[in-house]
Design a protein around this motif. Sequence first.
Motif, PDB file in Angstrom:
ATOM      1  N   ASN A  22      88.238  51.231  58.002  1.00 47.94           N
ATOM      2  CA  ASN A  22      87.761  51.785  59.272  1.00 47.94           C
ATOM      3  C   ASN A  22      88.819  51.595  60.353  1.00 47.94           C
ATOM      4  OD1 ASN A  22      84.684  52.198  58.523  1.00 47.94           O
ATOM      5  ND2 ASN A  22      85.247  50.152  57.814  1.00 47.94           N
ATOM      6  N   PRO A  79      80.382  51.008  58.461  1.00 54.17           N
ATOM      7  CA  PRO A  79      79.190  51.841  58.323  1.00 54.17           C
ATOM      8  C   PRO A  79      77.995  51.215  59.040  1.00 54.17           C
ATOM      9  CG  PRO A  79      80.315  51.654  56.227  1.00 54.17           C
ATOM     10  CD  PRO A  79      80.974  50.679  57.148  1.00 54.17           C
ATOM     11  N   TYR A  99      74.669  47.058  60.608  1.00 54.69           N
ATOM     12  CA  TYR A  99      76.061  47.397  60.923  1.00 54.69           C
ATOM     13  C   TYR A  99      77.002  46.294  60.473  1.00 54.69           C
ATOM     14  CZ  TYR A  99      75.526  44.104  64.819  1.00 54.69           C
ATOM     15  OH  TYR A  99      75.298  42.967  65.569  1.00 54.69           O
ATOM     16  N   GLN A 194      72.082  57.171  54.569  1.00 55.59           N
ATOM     17  CA  GLN A 194      73.434  56.704  54.910  1.00 55.59           C
ATOM     18  C   GLN A 194      73.986  55.962  53.687  1.00 55.59           C
ATOM     19  OE1 GLN A 194      76.391  56.508  55.971  1.00 55.59           O
ATOM     20  NE2 GLN A 194      76.079  56.120  58.151  1.00 55.59           N
ATOM     21  N   GLU A 196      76.927  55.245  52.610  1.00 55.57           N
ATOM     22  CA  GLU A 196      77.986  54.258  52.836  1.00 55.57           C
ATOM     23  C   GLU A 196      77.399  52.928  53.310  1.00 55.57           C
ATOM     24  OE1 GLU A 196      80.874  55.869  55.476  1.00 55.57           O
ATOM     25  OE2 GLU A 196      81.734  57.210  53.965  1.00 55.57           O
ATOM     26  N   LEU A 197      76.369  52.988  54.142  1.00 49.73           N
ATOM     27  CA  LEU A 197      75.710  51.761  54.592  1.00 49.73           C
ATOM     28  C   LEU A 197      74.982  51.101  53.433  1.00 49.73           C
ATOM     29  CD1 LEU A 197      74.894  49.801  56.813  1.00 49.73           C
ATOM     30  CD2 LEU A 197      73.029  51.365  57.429  1.00 49.73           C
ATOM     31  N   GLU A 200      77.479  49.150  51.526  1.00 58.04           N
ATOM     32  CA  GLU A 200      77.840  47.907  52.227  1.00 58.04           C
ATOM     33  C   GLU A 200      76.747  46.862  52.055  1.00 58.04           C
ATOM     34  OE1 GLU A 200      80.716  46.930  54.192  1.00 58.04           O
ATOM     35  OE2 GLU A 200      81.423  48.516  52.873  1.00 58.04           O
TER      36      GLU A 200
END
Length: 213
Positions: A22, A79, A99, A194, A196-197, A200
């Motif tokens: 990121n 993410p 987050y 989401q 990608e979240l 994570e």
Amino acid sequence: MRQNPSFTLADIAEIRRVIEANPWATIMSSGPDGLVASHYAVLLDDDRDDLTIVGHVGRPDDQIHGMGEREMLVVFQGPHGYISPGWYGDVQAVPTWNYTAVHLSGTPEILGDQENLEILDRLVERFEGRMPGPRLMWERPNDEGFVKRLAAGTVGFRLSPTRVVAKRKLSQNKPADTVETIIAELEADGPYGQPELASEMRRAHDALAEARR
């Protein structure tokens, strides 16, 4: 960023991964005219294995931030996404936001012209290299004069942070079955999907489970 022991991210390798994935950062400082924020792509320093970062700002942002003279804060955002209370089941709950964020603070070192050029070259290669026909900085139709004129309008910097605050708020305080439900909802094709979240969250909870063994 207020820290919470349940959500602290202290693993250097993981923080580096967040920064690498990121790189679009927010640079903030406080000067005579008040708070100021800028947005630039920033990279980890290839020559270091810590959290030292390198990048550039366009003139006159260097003067606005007082770069090299006062502390600045660089923020990286991983993410993130909305978490519905409905995903917790039939329990009392309110909405929240999951987050990952990294805050690096310190007074940057201003780079010389040659090193700034090298960093600009790295930045172009990092992102343009993914293109099917990359247009790298020194390739035609660019020539040396063009590149150096552009570089002259930028100021390169290196920041070795004196303070690091990293946080990964990914439902670590929830039961395992609730976590699985949240991940499934984030992976689904819904209004707050989401993926990608979700990835994570999976990564964070796998690490948490490994640490408890």
